[in-house]
Design an enzyme around this catalytic site. Structure first.
Site, PDB file in Angstrom:
ATOM      1  N   HIS A  17       0.850  -1.203   0.000  1.00 19.27           N
ATOM      2  CA  HIS A  17       0.000   0.000   0.000  1.00 19.27           C
ATOM      3  C   HIS A  17       0.885   1.252   0.000  1.00 19.27           C
ATOM      4  O   HIS A  17       0.605   2.235  -0.684  1.00 19.27           O
ATOM      5  CB  HIS A  17      -0.880   0.044   1.261  1.00 19.27           C
ATOM      6  CG  HIS A  17      -1.943  -1.015   1.330  1.00 19.27           C
ATOM      7  ND1 HIS A  17      -2.161  -1.793   2.454  1.00 19.27           N
ATOM      8  CD2 HIS A  17      -2.873  -1.408   0.424  1.00 19.27           C
ATOM      9  CE1 HIS A  17      -3.177  -2.608   2.225  1.00 19.27           C
ATOM     10  NE2 HIS A  17      -3.619  -2.410   1.010  1.00 19.27           N
ATOM     11  N   LYS A  41     -18.095  -5.118   8.303  1.00 17.07           N
ATOM     12  CA  LYS A  41     -16.867  -5.916   8.095  1.00 17.07           C
ATOM     13  C   LYS A  41     -16.092  -5.902   9.409  1.00 17.07           C
ATOM     14  O   LYS A  41     -15.842  -4.818   9.960  1.00 17.07           O
ATOM     15  CB  LYS A  41     -16.047  -5.277   6.972  1.00 17.07           C
ATOM     16  CG  LYS A  41     -14.906  -6.123   6.465  1.00 17.07           C
ATOM     17  CD  LYS A  41     -14.305  -5.494   5.209  1.00 17.07           C
ATOM     18  CE  LYS A  41     -12.985  -6.134   4.845  1.00 17.07           C
ATOM     19  NZ  LYS A  41     -12.370  -5.528   3.661  1.00 17.07           N
ATOM     20  N   ARG A  90      -2.695  -5.824  -8.174  1.00 12.99           N
ATOM     21  CA  ARG A  90      -1.566  -6.750  -7.990  1.00 12.99           C
ATOM     22  C   ARG A  90      -1.520  -7.811  -9.075  1.00 12.99           C
ATOM     23  O   ARG A  90      -0.465  -8.213  -9.527  1.00 12.99           O
ATOM     24  CB  ARG A  90      -1.671  -7.449  -6.636  1.00 12.99           C
ATOM     25  CG  ARG A  90      -1.370  -6.545  -5.469  1.00 12.99           C
ATOM     26  CD  ARG A  90      -1.857  -7.144  -4.187  1.00 12.99           C
ATOM     27  NE  ARG A  90      -3.284  -7.374  -4.284  1.00 12.99           N
ATOM     28  CZ  ARG A  90      -4.067  -7.717  -3.290  1.00 12.99           C
ATOM     29  NH1 ARG A  90      -3.545  -7.932  -2.103  1.00 12.99           N
ATOM     30  NH2 ARG A  90      -5.354  -7.897  -3.459  1.00 12.99           N
ATOM     31  N   SER A 128      -3.225  -7.494   3.047  1.00 16.18           N
ATOM     32  CA  SER A 128      -3.451  -7.355   4.489  1.00 16.18           C
ATOM     33  C   SER A 128      -3.777  -8.725   5.096  1.00 16.18           C
ATOM     34  O   SER A 128      -3.347  -9.040   6.210  1.00 16.18           O
ATOM     35  CB  SER A 128      -4.608  -6.392   4.758  1.00 16.18           C
ATOM     36  OG  SER A 128      -4.302  -5.120   4.240  1.00 16.18           O
TER      37      SER A 128
END
Ligand code: PNS
Length: 160
Positions: A17, A41, A90, A128
Site C-alpha cells: 500500500h 466488516k 496486484r 493485508s
C-alpha cells in the site's frame, strides 16, 4: 490543486500500500488516504488505529493526509474536492472486483476518474490478509509492514 483519494480498508496498511501511495503522491498535488469505516466488516484494527498507523508510515510524504470515512466513496470524493480515486492492482485476480467497483463509481459520479497503478513486482503477493495470517502464526512480517505496524500486530496476536 489536484486531489486524489486512495481508499481502502487497510487492515493493516502494508508496504505494498505504501509503495502505491508514494507513487500516487508523485502524480497529484495532494493525496487523501481514506480509511473505510465499515460496520458490517469485522476489522482487526479500529479506524482510529488504522489512521494512526498509516499516518506514521506516511509521515515522510509531505502531500498526504489520512482520514477515515463512511458512506459512499464518491460522496467522500466530492466532500474533499478530489477528482480521482487511486487503486493498486496486484494481479489479474484483482481485476474483476476493481472493474465492478469502477463501474459503480463511474455510474454514480462521472466527474470522478479511477486511476489504477500496478503494484511493484516485489509486492504483488502482499495483502493485508496474508500479513495477518503470517503474523498470527508468528512468522516474519518485517519486510511486509513498517516496524510500528509489526509491533501493533504482535500486540493484537500475542498479548493477552
Ligand atoms: O481495501 P478494500 O477493502 O479493497 O477497499 C474497498 C473500498 C473501501 C475502496 C470500497 O469498499 C469502498 O469504496 N467502499 C465505500 C462504499 C462505496 O462507495 N461502495 C460503492 C463502490 S463498490
Amino acid at each position: 490543486m489536484r486531489v486524489a483519494i486512495y481508499p481502502g480498508s487497510f487492515d493493516p496498511f502494508t508496504n505494498g500500500h505504501c509503495d502505491i501511495l508514494k507513487r500516487a503522491a508523485g502524480l497529484f498535488d495532494h493525496i487523501i488516504v481514506g480509511v473505510l469505516v465499515n460496520p458490517s466488516k469485522s476489522c482487526l484494527f479500529s479506524p482510529e488505529e488504522r489512521v494512526e498507523m498509516i499516518s506514521e508510515a506516511a509521515k515522510d510524504i509531505v502531500n498526504v493526509r489520512v482520514i477515515h470515512f463512511n458512506g459512499l466513496l464518491v460522496d467522500f470524493c466530492h466532500q474533499t474536492k478530489a477528482c480521482a480515486i487511486i487503486r493498486g492492482l496486484r494481479a489479474v485476480s484483482d481485476y474483476e472486483f476493481e472493474m465492478q467497483m469502477f463501474s459503480v463509481n463511474h455510474q454514480l459520479a462521472k466527474d470522478i476518474e479511477t486511476i489504477f497503478l500496478m503494484s511493484s513486482p516485489r509486492y504483488s503477493f502482499l495483502s493485508s490478509s496474508i500479513v495477518k495470517e503470517v503474523a498470527r502464526y508468528k512468522g516474519d512480517i518485517s519486510k511486509m509492514v513498517t516496524p510500528l505496524i509489526e509491533e501493533k500486530l504482535k500486540e493484537k496476536f500475542y498479548s493477552s
